[in-house]
Write an enzyme that holds these catalytic residues in place. Structure first.
Site, PDB file in Angstrom:
ATOM      1  CE  LYS A 213       7.877  14.425   0.642  1.00 44.37           C
ATOM      2  NZ  LYS A 213       7.700  13.570   1.836  1.00 44.37           N
TER       3      LYS A 213
ATOM      4  NE  ARG B  25       1.008  15.295   8.908  1.00 43.70           N
ATOM      5  CZ  ARG B  25       1.710  15.039   7.818  1.00 43.70           C
ATOM      6  NH1 ARG B  25       2.340  16.017   7.208  1.00 43.70           N
ATOM      7  NH2 ARG B  25       1.816  13.817   7.357  1.00 43.70           N
TER       8      ARG B  25
ATOM      9  NE  ARG C 147      -1.530  14.090   5.106  1.00 46.42           N
ATOM     10  CZ  ARG C 147      -0.363  14.249   4.506  1.00 46.42           C
ATOM     11  NH1 ARG C 147       0.249  15.416   4.574  1.00 46.42           N
ATOM     12  NH2 ARG C 147       0.204  13.264   3.867  1.00 46.42           N
TER      13      ARG C 147
ATOM     14  NE  ARG D 116       1.565   8.994   4.295  1.00 45.03           N
ATOM     15  CZ  ARG D 116       1.457   9.892   5.285  1.00 45.03           C
ATOM     16  NH1 ARG D 116       0.624   9.675   6.286  1.00 45.03           N
ATOM     17  NH2 ARG D 116       2.164  10.996   5.252  1.00 45.03           N
TER      18      ARG D 116
HETATM   19  P1  AP5 Z   1       5.948  17.628   6.646  1.00 43.35           P
HETATM   20  O1  AP5 Z   1       6.705  18.848   6.276  1.00 43.35           O
HETATM   21  O2  AP5 Z   1       4.477  17.590   6.386  1.00 43.35           O
HETATM   22  O3  AP5 Z   1       6.634  16.355   6.000  1.00 43.35           O
HETATM   23  P2  AP5 Z   1       6.468  15.778   4.543  1.00 43.35           P
HETATM   24  O4  AP5 Z   1       7.778  15.200   4.159  1.00 43.35           O
HETATM   25  O5  AP5 Z   1       5.858  16.801   3.628  1.00 43.35           O
HETATM   26  O6  AP5 Z   1       5.466  14.608   4.895  1.00 43.35           O
HETATM   27  P3  AP5 Z   1       4.049  14.209   4.388  1.00 43.35           P
HETATM   28  O7  AP5 Z   1       3.568  13.219   5.393  1.00 43.35           O
HETATM   29  O8  AP5 Z   1       3.160  15.363   4.074  1.00 43.35           O
HETATM   30  O9  AP5 Z   1       4.493  13.553   3.037  1.00 43.35           O
HETATM   31  P4  AP5 Z   1       3.947  12.427   2.191  1.00 43.35           P
HETATM   32  O10 AP5 Z   1       5.011  12.291   1.193  1.00 43.35           O
HETATM   33  O11 AP5 Z   1       3.544  11.184   2.894  1.00 43.35           O
HETATM   34  O12 AP5 Z   1       2.540  13.062   1.738  1.00 43.35           O
HETATM   35  P5  AP5 Z   1       2.053  13.780   0.391  1.00 43.35           P
HETATM   36  O13 AP5 Z   1       1.164  14.876   0.820  1.00 43.35           O
HETATM   37  O14 AP5 Z   1       3.170  14.067  -0.532  1.00 43.35           O
HETATM   38  O15 AP5 Z   1       6.252  17.324   8.194  1.00 43.35           O
HETATM   39  C1  AP5 Z   1       5.590  16.295   8.874  1.00 43.35           C
HETATM   40  C2  AP5 Z   1       5.398  16.716  10.348  1.00 43.35           C
HETATM   41  O16 AP5 Z   1       6.687  16.872  10.957  1.00 43.35           O
HETATM   42  C3  AP5 Z   1       4.692  18.069  10.493  1.00 43.35           C
HETATM   43  O17 AP5 Z   1       3.844  18.017  11.599  1.00 43.35           O
HETATM   44  C4  AP5 Z   1       5.842  19.062  10.720  1.00 43.35           C
HETATM   45  O18 AP5 Z   1       5.456  20.162  11.489  1.00 43.35           O
HETATM   46  C5  AP5 Z   1       6.861  18.181  11.452  1.00 43.35           C
HETATM   47  N1  AP5 Z   1       8.253  18.573  11.167  1.00 43.35           N
HETATM   48  C6  AP5 Z   1       8.789  18.874   9.954  1.00 43.35           C
HETATM   49  N2  AP5 Z   1      10.103  19.173  10.083  1.00 43.35           N
HETATM   50  C7  AP5 Z   1      10.413  19.031  11.401  1.00 43.35           C
HETATM   51  C8  AP5 Z   1      11.611  19.201  12.154  1.00 43.35           C
HETATM   52  N3  AP5 Z   1      12.764  19.573  11.577  1.00 43.35           N
HETATM   53  N4  AP5 Z   1      11.562  18.967  13.488  1.00 43.35           N
HETATM   54  C9  AP5 Z   1      10.387  18.594  14.087  1.00 43.35           C
HETATM   55  N5  AP5 Z   1       9.205  18.430  13.426  1.00 43.35           N
HETATM   56  C10 AP5 Z   1       9.228  18.646  12.096  1.00 43.35           C
HETATM   57  O19 AP5 Z   1       1.196  12.605  -0.280  1.00 43.35           O
HETATM   58  C11 AP5 Z   1       0.020  12.105   0.298  1.00 43.35           C
HETATM   59  C12 AP5 Z   1      -0.570  11.027  -0.594  1.00 43.35           C
HETATM   60  O20 AP5 Z   1      -0.933  11.592  -1.864  1.00 43.35           O
HETATM   61  C13 AP5 Z   1       0.359   9.860  -0.953  1.00 43.35           C
HETATM   62  O21 AP5 Z   1       0.406   8.849   0.060  1.00 43.35           O
HETATM   63  C14 AP5 Z   1      -0.296   9.349  -2.245  1.00 43.35           C
HETATM   64  O22 AP5 Z   1      -1.451   8.618  -1.974  1.00 43.35           O
HETATM   65  C15 AP5 Z   1      -0.697  10.654  -2.923  1.00 43.35           C
HETATM   66  N6  AP5 Z   1       0.374  11.187  -3.779  1.00 43.35           N
HETATM   67  C16 AP5 Z   1       1.048  12.367  -3.626  1.00 43.35           C
HETATM   68  N7  AP5 Z   1       1.964  12.515  -4.582  1.00 43.35           N
HETATM   69  C17 AP5 Z   1       1.870  11.401  -5.370  1.00 43.35           C
HETATM   70  C18 AP5 Z   1       2.582  10.959  -6.518  1.00 43.35           C
HETATM   71  N8  AP5 Z   1       3.577  11.682  -7.053  1.00 43.35           N
HETATM   72  N9  AP5 Z   1       2.221   9.763  -7.058  1.00 43.35           N
HETATM   73  C19 AP5 Z   1       1.219   9.035  -6.550  1.00 43.35           C
HETATM   74  N10 AP5 Z   1       0.518   9.377  -5.460  1.00 43.35           N
HETATM   75  C20 AP5 Z   1       0.838  10.565  -4.869  1.00 43.35           C
END
Ligand code: AP5
Length: 192
Positions: free
Chosen positions: A13, A127, A133, A144
């Site tokens: 994402k 990552r 992280r 998660r």
């Molecule tokens: P990346 O693009 O970072 O993936 P992502 O889907 O953004 O994954 P995240 O792990 O950042 O998402 P998340 O939903 O767990 O975390 P968030 O920050 O929202 O890609 C991941 C890796 O894969 C990278 O190394 C990238 O380079 C690689 N990659 C990507 N595409 C690729 C491809 N096509 N091929 C190969 N490699 C690839 O949330 C974190 C925390 O914040 C949550 O756990 C929660 O505690 C809190 N939080 C956030 N939003 C809320 C909410 N709305 N409500 C409550 N708590 C919340």
């Protein structure tokens, strides 16, 4: 364009949203990034969120909605936005619907990036090594993924039932996945 990107942790994402913001000329709003900035700043909100995030659990709906309202009220959102990481449960999806209705900015598309679990775990492990992280530890990643399956997967059905969901294969080169998302958005725009 008012777009939501849905998908499990590690589905891409954030990676795709940062490319899409240049293409669509609208801001990328990542609630994870907003929360991490609060943690880094040591704000009251950041202190409240830090441990919850490190465990891989969800921060309270109330905190998130307040943060989102304030971010969406900024000038740069007048032509749209890409939401990444929100909504994460059905209560948040309903709150977002009400918020967007109140500012007369209804959602135009919801895109879900679909990636098999083994690949999600592999990407996050990569990552973890590269960036360290706080919530990329194996234990937190398990939480998660569980939270995603139990609380966020129903959000996908929410948008499917509202008729604005497109599921996109998130496996492949970054450019390939990007092209699929653009096609999905273009189709949604021509239909909607
Ligand atoms: P990346 O693009 O970072 O993936 P992502 O889907 O953004 O994954 P995240 O792990 O950042 O998402 P998340 O939903 O767990 O975390 P968030 O920050 O929202 O890609 C991941 C890796 O894969 C990278 O190394 C990238 O380079 C690689 N990659 C990507 N595409 C690729 C491809 N096509 N091929 C190969 N490699 C690839 O949330 C974190 C925390 O914040 C949550 O756990 C929660 O505690 C809190 N939080 C956030 N939003 C809320 C909410 N709305 N409500 C409550 N708590 C919340």
């Amino acid at each position: 364009m008012r777009l939501i990107l849905l998908g499990a942790p590690g589905s891409g994402k954030g990676t795709q949203a940062s490319r899409l913001k240049d293409h669509l000329q609208v801001p990328h709003i990542s609630t994870g990034d907003l929360l991490r900035a609060e943690v880094a700043a040591g704000s009251e909100l950041g202190i409240a969120a830090k441990e919850v995030m490190a465990r891989g659990e969800l921060v309270s709906d109330e905190i998130l909605l307040g943060m989102l309202k304030s971010r969406l009220s900024r000038d740069d959102c007048k032509d749209g936005f890409i939401l990444d990481g929100y909504p994460r449960n059905v209560a948040q999806a309903n709150a977002l619907d009400a918020l967007l209705a109140s500012i007369q900015q209804p959602l135009e598309a919801a895109v879900q990036l679909e990636v098999p679990t083994e690949l999600l775990v592999e990407r996050i492990a990569g990552r973890a090594k590269a960036e360290g992280r706080a919530d990329d530890s194996p234990e937190s990643v398990r939480t998660r993924l569980k939270v995603y399956n139990e609380q966020t997967a129903p959000v996908v059905d929410f948008y499917r039932n509202h008729g604005n969901l497109t599921v996109v294969n998130g496996v492949g080169e970054l450019d390939e996945v990007f092209t699929r998302i653009i096609e999905a958005i273009d189709t949604a725009a021509s239909v909607g």
